[in-house]
Design an enzyme around this catalytic site. Structure first.
Site, PDB file in Angstrom:
ATOM      1  N   ASP A   1      35.562  42.794 -31.675  1.00  0.00           N
ATOM      2  CA  ASP A   1      36.595  41.854 -31.077  1.00  0.00           C
ATOM      3  C   ASP A   1      37.617  42.550 -30.039  1.00  0.00           C
ATOM      4  OD1 ASP A   1      35.579  39.656 -32.555  1.00  0.00           O
ATOM      5  OD2 ASP A   1      36.844  39.964 -34.408  1.00  0.00           O
TER       6      ASP A   1
ATOM      7  N   GLU B   1      22.897  60.165 -22.821  1.00  0.00           N
ATOM      8  CA  GLU B   1      24.223  60.710 -23.496  1.00  0.00           C
ATOM      9  C   GLU B   1      23.861  61.968 -24.077  1.00  0.00           C
ATOM     10  OE1 GLU B   1      27.749  61.212 -25.890  1.00  0.00           O
ATOM     11  OE2 GLU B   1      25.696  60.868 -26.400  1.00  0.00           O
TER      12      GLU B   1
ATOM     13  N   ASP C   1      25.268  55.721 -33.671  1.00  0.00           N
ATOM     14  CA  ASP C   1      25.550  56.423 -32.630  1.00  0.00           C
ATOM     15  C   ASP C   1      24.332  56.195 -31.685  1.00  0.00           C
ATOM     16  OD1 ASP C   1      26.049  58.125 -30.826  1.00  0.00           O
ATOM     17  OD2 ASP C   1      25.630  59.711 -31.844  1.00  0.00           O
TER      18      ASP C   1
END
Ligand code: TRP
Ligand code: ZN
Length: 316
Positions: free
Chosen positions: A305, A170, A136
């Protein structure tokens, strides 16, 4: 279906109208001509993990964190900016003040594409002050960075304009992303066709969660995991708890991926995804043990991906 892409590829081959059928369908192009844009490249896990090692070293050298207003945050940003500048991006550092300290967003524009159709992918780059923030959100930050570098390596020339972003502050309330959205001119908000958010994509006891927001974006992610045979669930651990929220509030179509935070994995989830039932998706969430050891490589690889897949598909 990807009609517009096929039409573009056919047009590039110089035989556009002859192959266009009534109703907008396109006939299979001649075998010599590619009928669709190139697929997204596989994002190298080793590249993503190398970025995580660098972010870990930066935290270790700066009091154990990469938090807003602390030196580890700016050092993290400088590391990413140098990579992006070297890869041919136009980078912008956007400053703001929060809790009496200077914060920074990093914006990287890939030259070209339709400025009226901007596809954005972003992640918050700050950690909490109690740890290095590798899952995180080093994980999302590194996956987005490696995708941006893959765009450069491929010299990808999508129809839409690509913009990557790493948000500051954030963890103290979505401050950086809100600042960015608030500073956009009204016209510029409506030019953003998608904002993709990646916050925690390598949780050590992972789930595969897709944000339940814009249907086309959600489908793009679900199709990717479906192709891998990996079941997904809708993200419910906290809608509005990450940087997509200000974009969503401004009317921008949003989506994203998440592998889970402090909520516990259920027995049903462990049965389909493996891992440990009754244990948090991330036992080191917001703590000092959120280090490079706190990453599931398979989850990080699949999600990286998936980032590239969505960036390629949605910008064609
Ligand atoms: N944004 C939270 C944080 O950084 C983590 C989080 C909790 C989250 N729930 C989420 C992220 C749902 C994305 C989606 O601390
Ligand atoms: Zn986070």
């Amino acid at each position: 279906m990807k009609l517009s892409v096929s039409a573009r590829a056919v047009a590039a081959g110089g035989m556009a109208t002859a192959l266009l059928l009534a109703g907008g369908a396109v006939a299979d192009a001649a075998s010599s001509a590619p009928s669709r844009a190139a697929a997204a490249p596989d994002i190298p896990l080793a590249g993503v993990k190398a970025h995580l090692s660098q972010l870990q070293s930066i935290a270790t050298a700066n009091g154990g964190n990469r938090a807003h207003g602390r030196p580890g945050y700016k050092a993290s940003l400088d590391y990413l900016k140098a990579k992006l500048d070297a890869a041919g991006y136009t980078t912008t550092v956007q400053q703001f003040t929060a809790s009496g300290r200077t914060g920074y967003n990093l914006i990287a524009d890939w030259p070209g594409g339709d400025p009226n159709q901007v596809v954005m992918a972003g992640s918050h780059l700050d950690s909490v002050s109690s740890g290095p923030g590798i899952n995180d959100n080093g994980s999302g930050s590194a996956a987005v960075l490696e995708t941006a570098l893959a765009v450069s390596r491929a010299q990808y020339k999508p129809a839409k304009h690509l913009r990557f972003a790493w948000w500051g502050a954030e963890e103290i309330g979505l401050v950086g992303s809100r600042h960015y959205v608030n500073r956009l001119a009204t016209g510029d908000r409506s030019r953003i066709s998608a904002y993709l958010n990646f916050d925690m994509v390598g949780s050590p006891n992972p789930g595969y969660f897709v944000y339940d927001d814009d249907p086309a974006i959600e489908k793009t992610f679900k199709d990717y995991f479906g192709g891998l045979g990996v079941p997904t669930e809708i993200e419910t651990e906290g809608d509005g708890r990450s940087d997509h929220a200000p974009f969503k509030s401004a009317g921008v179509p949003v989506g994203g991926l998440f592998t889970g935070a402090s909520r516990a994995k259920t027995a049903a989830q462990a049965a389909k995804w493996g891992g440990t039932a009754g244990q948090a998706f991330d036992r080191c969430y917001h703590s000092s043990c959120d280090t490079t050891a706190n990453i599931d490589d398979t989850a990080l690889n699949r999600n990286s991906d998936a980032v590239a897949h969505a960036v390629w598909e949605l910008s064609e």
